[in-house]
Scaffold this motif. Structure first.
Motif, mmCIF file in Angstrom:
data_model
loop_
_atom_site.group_PDB
_atom_site.id
_atom_site.type_symbol
_atom_site.label_atom_id
_atom_site.label_comp_id
_atom_site.label_asym_id
_atom_site.label_seq_id
_atom_site.Cartn_x
_atom_site.Cartn_y
_atom_site.Cartn_z
ATOM 1 N N UNK A 1 4.204 -4.211 9.041
ATOM 2 C CA UNK A 1 3.801 -2.921 9.588
ATOM 3 C C UNK A 1 3.253 -1.962 8.533
ATOM 4 N N UNK A 2 2.255 -1.173 8.946
ATOM 5 C CA UNK A 2 1.790 -0.037 8.150
ATOM 6 C C UNK A 2 2.311 1.220 8.832
ATOM 7 N N UNK A 3 2.829 2.154 8.047
ATOM 8 C CA UNK A 3 3.437 3.393 8.536
ATOM 9 C C UNK A 3 2.574 4.553 8.059
ATOM 10 N N UNK A 4 2.283 5.500 8.955
ATOM 11 C CA UNK A 4 1.405 6.606 8.581
ATOM 12 C C UNK A 4 1.940 7.922 9.138
ATOM 13 N N UNK B 1 0.875 -1.179 0.000
ATOM 14 C CA UNK B 1 0.000 0.000 0.000
ATOM 15 C C UNK B 1 0.906 1.221 0.000
ATOM 16 N N UNK B 2 0.501 2.259 -0.730
ATOM 17 C CA UNK B 2 1.324 3.464 -0.762
ATOM 18 C C UNK B 2 0.460 4.665 -1.096
ATOM 19 N N UNK B 3 0.422 5.639 -0.196
ATOM 20 C CA UNK B 3 -0.209 6.928 -0.445
ATOM 21 C C UNK B 3 0.875 7.971 -0.192
ATOM 22 N N UNK B 4 1.386 8.573 -1.256
ATOM 23 C CA UNK B 4 2.549 9.448 -1.171
ATOM 24 C C UNK B 4 2.374 10.534 -0.105
ATOM 25 N N UNK B 5 3.349 10.616 0.774
ATOM 26 C CA UNK B 5 3.344 11.617 1.828
ATOM 27 C C UNK B 5 2.495 11.271 3.022
ATOM 28 N N UNK B 6 1.760 10.153 2.952
ATOM 29 C CA UNK B 6 0.817 9.833 4.028
ATOM 30 C C UNK B 6 1.018 8.451 4.653
ATOM 31 N N UNK B 7 1.073 7.388 3.828
ATOM 32 C CA UNK B 7 1.159 6.064 4.433
ATOM 33 C C UNK B 7 1.732 5.034 3.469
ATOM 34 N N UNK B 8 2.289 3.977 4.067
ATOM 35 C CA UNK B 8 2.723 2.823 3.294
ATOM 36 C C UNK B 8 2.697 1.591 4.180
ATOM 37 N N UNK B 9 2.457 0.462 3.539
ATOM 38 C CA UNK B 9 2.469 -0.830 4.226
ATOM 39 C C UNK B 9 3.287 -1.784 3.376
ATOM 40 N N UNK B 10 3.730 -2.846 4.002
ATOM 41 C CA UNK B 10 4.567 -3.792 3.286
ATOM 42 C C UNK B 10 4.333 -5.206 3.767
ATOM 43 N N UNK B 11 4.807 -6.134 2.952
ATOM 44 C CA UNK B 11 4.907 -7.528 3.377
ATOM 45 C C UNK B 11 6.391 -7.861 3.340
#
Length: 124
Positions: free
Chosen positions: A82-85, A65-75
């Motif tokens: 973890x999801x980072x926001x 998942x990736x929303x530039x400047x806002x959040x990303x998640x990974x496998x």
């Protein structure tokens, strides 16, 4: 996802976002990360690379998942991680980490990472 931990940081959201997305910075704030590689050094939508754990094991990752400047998640190694926001506020931003429902114990590590991110952002 599941449970989360967050911290208000008195730094611009762009500073926190940079720390979260530049793999060279990951070992500076991530207690379980010794290094990482991704083409160009910065993660983006669908990016793939490797993360080296604190015990020296390299694992493949994919940004899911990736929303530039806002959040990303990974496998990591095919397992949702973890999801980072980053959420802008009047005085700076709130940085939060969300972990899978089955990994609430990892929130302790995430809380330490947030303290480190705050310190690094203040020094930028």
């Amino acid at each position: 996802m599941g449970p989360s931990v967050s911290r208000e940081i008195a730094s611009p959201p762009e500073v926190a976002w940079r720390l979260l997305t530049h793999v060279d910075d990951w070992p500076r704030w991530g207690p379980t990360v010794a290094g990482g590689t991704v083409p160009g050094g910065v993660i983006g939508p669908g990016a793939t690379g490797t993360v080296r754990t604190a015990v020296g094991v390299s694992l493949p990752f994919t940004i899911t998942e990736f929303e530039d400047g806002r959040s990303w998640a990974w496998s990591v190694a095919g397992v949702p991680a973890t999801k980072h926001r980053v959420t802008p506020t009047k005085g700076g931003c709130v940085v939060s980490f969300e972990v899978p429902w089955w990994a609430p114990g990892y929130l302790v590590v995430c809380a330490l990472a947030l303290v480190r991110i705050e310190r690094l952002a203040a020094a930028s």
